[in-house]
Design an enzyme around this catalytic site. Structure first.
Site, short mmCIF file in Angstrom:
data_model
loop_
_atom_site.label_atom_id
_atom_site.label_comp_id
_atom_site.label_asym_id
_atom_site.label_seq_id
_atom_site.Cartn_x
_atom_site.Cartn_y
_atom_site.Cartn_z
N GLY A 638 -4.09 -3.23 -5.17
CA GLY A 638 -2.73 -3.74 -5.03
C GLY A 638 -1.78 -3.33 -6.13
O GLY A 638 -0.57 -3.29 -5.93
N GLU A 639 -2.30 -3.01 -7.32
CA GLU A 639 -1.44 -2.66 -8.44
C GLU A 639 -0.82 -1.28 -8.22
O GLU A 639 -1.47 -0.36 -7.76
CB GLU A 639 -2.21 -2.68 -9.76
CG GLU A 639 -2.75 -4.03 -10.15
CD GLU A 639 -4.09 -4.34 -9.52
OE1 GLU A 639 -4.46 -3.61 -8.56
OE2 GLU A 639 -4.76 -5.28 -9.96
N SER A 640 0.44 -1.15 -8.59
CA SER A 640 1.16 0.10 -8.35
C SER A 640 0.55 1.27 -9.12
O SER A 640 0.48 2.39 -8.61
CB SER A 640 2.63 -0.06 -8.73
OG SER A 640 2.75 -0.42 -10.10
#
Length: 1322
Positions: A638-640
């Site tokens: 989920g982290e960019s």
């Protein structure tokens, strides 16, 4: 190239006569036949006013050319004296063909002309020796396929169409058909299909005849395929387009709907539906299409047949989701034609690459789609085609077959919702047909179960058959019988192979002794059974270890990788490529964990990510397809930043293999990001305003190196994402894989690189391994089917007299058995093994029912008698008489029947089954203690799986834990060589989930106590005792279990009954745990301290024994000194306990252990350690506690400090004589003085302790006097001064300045040195 060989030796009919007379007779007969046909055509033409009016004055010049040509033929036919095969064939065919081609003739005339041509063809007048036969055949085909006639009435039109079909079929069946070109054969098939297409609005007879003719044509054409020479690899028919247009317009129009079937108008040729010439030119294969027919036309025809199955895609319907709107007629017809082509083409198809490519890709892809059709007819035909393909071409269809069984057969047969019973039955019938092929199951096992990149097809199919054979809560049905037939077929195949073949040498176990990249393991020679058998067994070993590693990885990634390193599947020092291949090729991995690992910023993880991306083959793939395949293997983080790292690796790999119109990898990265955003926008329900196509195109301007991407390219990507979501959160467990377009593209890419398909023979190379996998479930299925519930038996009895007693032949009254039956309520649903036995014995059903009939009761009684006669229980009670292999298989069957433990709670029946099987497993283990080595590993692993997968208390884990304890109790006295292994297994108890351990702690401790009391003398090793003491130690703080645990500890330590050097330190640690525990009364802690203190007697006894040990005495003594030090250190820890009674008793016990050591051989070094590690630490800790904690928390700290100071003084004085000569004595003495000084200055409860102020000077004075008397503390006149003397008085004066004068009165001091100590100080 690729055409039929011509047989020049074929004789015509007239050459078969024996003499000239017969030849003349034959010529006359044929002349008469042709004359009669001319007459028939002319007669029909005269019935029409148009033709009859042209006969004026007998002048032939006024006659129509069609009539003239017919009359001319009539004149010539009897004047021909030569053999018929020497006559130009166009002479007697052309007049009829002109009539057929003319658009002025009506249907009746055209029909008669067609009949005439058909008669000529069927009488075998034309053969390869006939003059101008090639041109004649071309003329016939051209004329018939461009037949024109006036439609007068529907009936006559249908007659003409039927006769067109007859003539075309006769053309293909005549011996001269080999002279037809590829183009003409395609035209014949095209024309025939056009008639089939139009027949849909006409009579049933025409429909059936046209379809039959189409089948015959296909059979006739493809029956010649085996006669065609194998096509050289250098010539792969490059002249043909990969997507020819043959037949593409025959069933579809622009809007995707089937064209209207209007009657043929005048002037409209039958074959106008597609322009074959344009298609051939577009395919750049004109030269091939004009050659004698062979592979090129077969490729075109086969491709056309496959294209008929694409109707579903074009009209936007699904055979699964829209069964009513979808017409099954067209696909059934097409599948029937394809099946005929495959049947007749057979193994010859693989000789021709283009045909094979159509089968591998287009045909099989369509079969996968139609395999899920709601129509049983379509499904049955699909299965028949796949069976034929397996029989003829399986070596070229490895991954396609795997996909069919995984995505179609298993999916239909297993799924309970959305699939009809008829579908399941057809799928099961197909599976049984496959099982009846003798080498099917061995090949499934060798090619799929032993390949790390494939699923376990054999195991899945065997389990499916076993499960489907169980009549669970329902009467016996055809499905159960089918599944049983399949099982019997598989087992019979094994038996036949074992009977017919020579004995196969026993295979050695597979082991890896050094690291080998598992994804590079290859077979050197597939033709040598010895080589490929070792190869597949090696791959199966790798696959099993990878699955175990995946299980470990899902629990703890670090431990999973360590496990694979231990099995040499990963190198000792991990490298990125090996970890990437583990992620890529291992099924069952937690995709969340894989995604987190790949997205990590650690340098090693980044390297693994790039190696992982390099395992994909994106060559010639669309960007969205490649992205789908990539993201299906893990969960996108989920982290960019993690997303960016993942997409960067993907883009780099994609651009390297399929740059297409992208100028650099940055363009691929930006477009990939854009697709992810579009996917989220289109398929997230929380996004209300969706992105339009124009928005998407606008957002991707100037990303291709500053330029725009083609609008059509972006539009195609947009619609692909909108139609099919990219699943960025893939399912963890996919029961039935779905064959999406992207999956099929990936499959075709993999099929190029996959290992060769192994074709097995009738020798039993792998049957032992296969039987080990399927024996348990198979035997269980057959056993249960052999002992059906009484209601099934009564159903099967039909009209037999089941109500008579089997012994006396008299009717059985219902009351005789009524007392044995349970109340007829609604019993709990039973689906497991226990449920089956319950049904067997109590007539359980799912729904309440009426009182059983006499027939049912009698059948029930016979069933019980049958069970009793089988003596099923003797298998377990008498298992010690089984042979080793049978015993091992029995144990494995029980493990399989129990099922794999689940972390989530399973159904009550499943748990009952697992408990029942576990009890039987434990029973046979105890009954075979002499063969425990054979069973132990499997039993241990099964119990370990239960313990490690259970997170809540339940009957299964309870049985597992206590069964394990019972095995240890029973076997320890008899198997001393296995004592360590048995005791090590008890470490599983320590791994129990906290909730489970807490629930059973008291009972577990009771069992451990019994084990200790019964087998303490049999526990010899330190490892065994460590396990026992760990189990006892954890009970120290458990309210219910501590009392029982302490009882076991007392049994071991009391009077040193069972203390030994192996368990001494462990027992001390356990006793300390109980001493420090606040559970229970203080008396228990005091008792624990007494046990520790009393153990000093054991050390003295062992020291005495060590003196008699000779050479080993020093080593033993060193161990005893270490144990003593651990004893006093353990007491030291309790000396700071919060409870004053325990604390003070610990000091007293410590004093006993340090002063009462007469028999223990302690060295000066040991005593120095005791001061540094024990006494000094105690005083420091007590001082810190006294000054830093509330008096409410630590009561009577003053009294404890007094005891500690006394302990210090007594131990020092007792050891003074022994320690004084040491060089480190001064340091020790200063440490004593330092602690005493601290105690003098310490404040307890905010003020100095009066007791300490009074006690310390007295103790110190006494110590100084003893040192003085022993000559240790005297002033010596030495160069540089006397450091001991000076430092002593420096500290003593800080404690009590008057002590120096009291110990050394003034005259004694002057006699010693003549000067005061102060003067000597620097």
């Amino acid at each position: 190239m690729g055409h039929l060989r011509l047989y020049s030796g074929i004789n015509s009919i007239d050459e078969e006569v024996a003499d000239d007379y017969q030849g003349i007779s034959k010529r006359s007969a044929l002349a008469c036949m042709i004359n009669s046909e001319v007459g028939a055509v002319l007669a029909v033409m005269r019935r029409n006013v148009r033709w009859g009016g042209r006969y004026v004055g007998g002048d032939e010049h006024f006659e129509h050319s069609l009539i003239q040509s017919l009359k001319t033929l009539r004149k010539q036919v009897f004047s021909l004296e030569q053999q018929w095969h020497t006559v130009n064939s166009t002479l007697y065919l052309q007049p009829f063909l002109d009539v057929i081609r003319s658009d002025e003739t009506g249907a009746p005339i055209t029909g008669v002309a067609l009949s005439s041509v058909n008669k000529i063809l069927t009488l075998d007048i034309l053969n390869l020796n006939t003059v101008n036969v090639e041109n004649a055949m071309h003329l016939v085909v051209d004329a018939v396929t461009s037949c024109r006639f006036e439609v007068t009435d529907p009936a006559s039109e249908e007659v003409v169409l039927m006769k067109i079909l007859q003539v075309l079929l006769a053309c293909m069946k005549t011996k001269a058909s080999v002279l037809l070109t590829n183009q003409q054969v395609c035209t014949i098939v095209n024309t025939c299909f056009r008639v089939v297409h139009q027949a849909g609005t006409k009579s049933e007879l025409l429909q059936r005849i046209s379809r039959h003719t189409m089948h015959e044509l296909v059979r006739c054409i493809f029956s010649h395929l085996p006669d065609i020479e194998e096509q050289p690899l250098a010539k792969k028919m490059d002249g043909l387009n990969k997507d020819p247009a043959f037949g593409a317009k025959q069933v579809e129009s622009r809007d995707g709907s089937i064209e209207d079937d209007a009657p043929l108008p005048v002037g409209s040729p039958v074959t106008n539906l597609v322009d074959e010439k344009a298609a051939a030119e577009a395919a750049n294969g004109m030269q091939l299409m004009t050659e004698p027919y062979g592979v090129p036309c077969m490729v075109e025809i086969f491709h056309f047949l496959c294209s008929l199955l694409n109707i579903v895609e074009h009209i936007g319907m699904s055979p699964v989701t829209n069964p009513i709107a979808f017409d099954e007629d067209v696909p059934l017809f097409a599948l029937g034609l394809i099946n005929s082509a495959v049947e007749l083409g057979g193994p010859s198809i693989q000789k021709h690459p283009r045909l094979l490519a159509l089968v591998q890709d287009e045909l099989f892809h369509n079969l996968m789609q139609f395999g899920l059709s709601m129509s049983p007819l379509i499904l049955s035909m699909v299965c028949s085609i796949v069976l034929n393909l397996y029989h003829h071409l399986r070596s070229e269809l490895k991954l396609q077959l795997e996909a069919f069984f995984s995505c179609v057969i298993l999916r239909l047969a297993k799924t309970k919702h959305g699939v009809s019973y008829q579908q399941q039955e057809v799928a099961m019938e197909a599976l049984v047909d496959f099982c009846r092929q003798r080498t099917f199951m061995p090949e499934m096992y060798a090619n799929f179960d032993c390949d790390i990149t494939c699923s376990n097809v054999f195991e899945d199919l065997a389990n499916l058959l076993s499960r489907s054979a169980f009549p669970v809560n329902c009467p016996l049905s055809a499905m159960h019988i089918l599944a049983l037939d399949g099982l019997i077929a598989v087992i019979q195949g094994m038996a036949d192979r074992l009977t017919d073949a020579c004995p196969v040498s026993e295979q050695t176990p597979v082991e890896f002794h050094e690291y080998t990249p598992f994804w590079t393991v290859k077979c050197e020679d597939y033709s040598d059974p010895d080589t490929w058998v070792k190869f597949v067994r090696r791959r199966k070993y790798i696959k099993r270890r990878l699955m175990i590693g995946a299980d470990h990885f899902n629990r703890d990634p670090k431990k999973g990788l360590e496990f694979l390193q231990g099995t040499h599947l990963l190198p000792e020092k991990l490298d990125p490529q090996s970890v990437a291949c583990f992620f890529r090729y291992t099924s069952g991995l937690d995709k969340n964990l894989v995604g987190d690992f790949l997205g990590n910023h650690d340098e090693f993880c980044i390297q693994v990510l790039h190696e992982f991306a390099w395992t994909f083959d994106f060559k010639d793939m669309n960007l969205d397809t490649a992205l789908r395949l990539f993201l299906e293997t893990f969960r996108l983080p989920g982290e960019s930043q993690k997303i960016q790292r993942v997409l960067e690796a993907f883009s780099e790999r994609y651009f390297e293999q399929s740059p297409q119109i992208l100028v650099n990898k940055d363009a691929a990265l930006l477009l990939s990001y854009s697709l992810i955003l579009l996917n989220t926008d289109q398929h997230n329900v929380q996004v209300k305003k969706k992105m339009t196509e124009e928005d998407f195109i606008r957002n991707n301007r100037h990303i291709n190196g500053g330029s725009d991407l083609p609008r059509e390219f972006l539009s195609e990507l947009y619609h692909s994402i909108c139609k099919n979501e990219i699943r960025t959160i893939p399912d963890q467990v996919v029961s039935f894989p779905e064959m999406t377009p992207s999956h099929w593209i990936d499959l075709m890419c993999k099929s190029v690189k996959t290992s060769q398909y192994i074709v097995c023979d009738t020798r039993p190379f792998l049957d032992h391994d296969m039987f080990a996998i399927m024996s348990g479930p198979t035997i269980a299925a057959i056993s249960v089917l052999g002992l059906l519930p009484a209601r099934v038996a009564s159903d099967a009895a039909d009209d037999s007299d089941v109500s008579t007693d089997s012994v006396h032949g008299k009717p059985v009254p219902s009351s005789q058995y009524s007392s044995h039956l349970p109340p007829m309520g609604t019993p709990r649903r039973s689906s497991g093994l226990m449920g089956r036995f319950s049904q067997l014995l109590s007539l359980d059903t799912e729904e309440p029912r009426s009182q059983p009939t006499e027939q049912q009761l009698a059948a029930h009684q016979r069933t019980l008698q049958t069970i009793q006669k089988c003596h099923v229980d003797s298998i377990f009670t008498e298992s010690k008489f089984l042979q080793a292999d049978s015993l091992l298989q029995l144990a494995r069957a029980l493990v399989w029947a129990a099922g794999r433990p689940q972390k989530v709670s399973s159904s009550p029946d499943d748990e009952d089954t697992a408990v029942f099987c576990l009890e039987l497993l434990i029973a046979i283990t105890l009954n075979n203690r002499d063969r425990i080595v054979l069973l132990w590993q499997g039993v241990y692993e099964h119990i370990a799986n239960i313990v490690q997968s259970t997170v809540m208390p339940c009957a299964l884990v309870e049985k597992a834990v206590f069964g394990l304890l019972r095995i240890c109790q029973r076997l320890l006295p008899y198997k001393e060589n296995l004592a360590d292994e048995l005791l090590r297994s008890l470490q599983l108890v320590l791994k129990l989930d906290a909730r489970v351990a807490d629930a059973y702690c008291e009972n577990i401790t009771q069992e451990v106590t019994r084990l200790v009391k019964a087998n303490a003398s049999h526990i010899k090793s330190q490892m065994g005792w460590r396990t026992i003491m760990s189990l006892l130690s954890i009970t120290a703080r458990h309210p219910e279990a501590s009392e029982v645990g302490f009882e076991a500890l007392v049994f071991i330590m009391s009077e040193g009954a069972h203390l030994s050097p192996a368990n001494y330190i462990l027992c001390l640690e356990a006793a300390r745990q109980f001493a420090e525990s606040r559970v229970g009364l203080t008396d228990r802690s005091v008792h624990a301290l007494d046990l520790m203190a009393e153990s000093i007697a054991c050390l003295a006894r062992w020291s005495h024994e060590a003196k008699e040990a000779g050479e080993r005495s020093e080593k033993i003594s060193e161990g005893i000194r270490e144990m003593w030090l651990r004893l006093v250190q353990g007491l030291r820890k309790v000396c700071v306990d919060q409870r004053d009674e325990v604390r003070n008793h610990a000091l007293s016990s410590l004093q006993r252990c340090m002063l009462g050591v007469e028999g223990v051989c302690l060295s000066p070094h040991s005593w120095l350690q005791s001061f540094d590690l024990v006494i000094f630490v105690i005083i420091d800790d007590l001082l810190e506690i006294a000054q830093g904690n509330s008096p409410k928390d630590y009561r009577n700290m003053e009294g404890t400090l007094v005891l500690a100071v006394k302990l210090l003084s007594k131990v020092f004085l007792q050891l003074l004589q022994e320690l004084a000569p040491l060089s480190s004595f001064c340091k020790l003495w200063l440490g004593v003085l330092s602690r005493v000084e601290k105690c003098m200055k310490a404040k307890v409860r905010g003020k100095k302790s009066e007791k300490l102020l009074e006690l310390i000077p007295e103790l110190l004075k006494n110590t100084l006097l003893v040192m003085k008397d022993k000559g240790i503390l005297v002033r010596r006149s030495t160069i540089g001064g006397d450091s001991l003397w000076e430092l002593t008085w420096l500290h003593v004066n800080n404690i009590s300045p008057s002590l120096q004068s009291e110990v050394f009165p003034g005259h004694e001091l002057e006699q010693d040195s003549g000067s005061s100590p102060a003067e000597a100080l620097p």
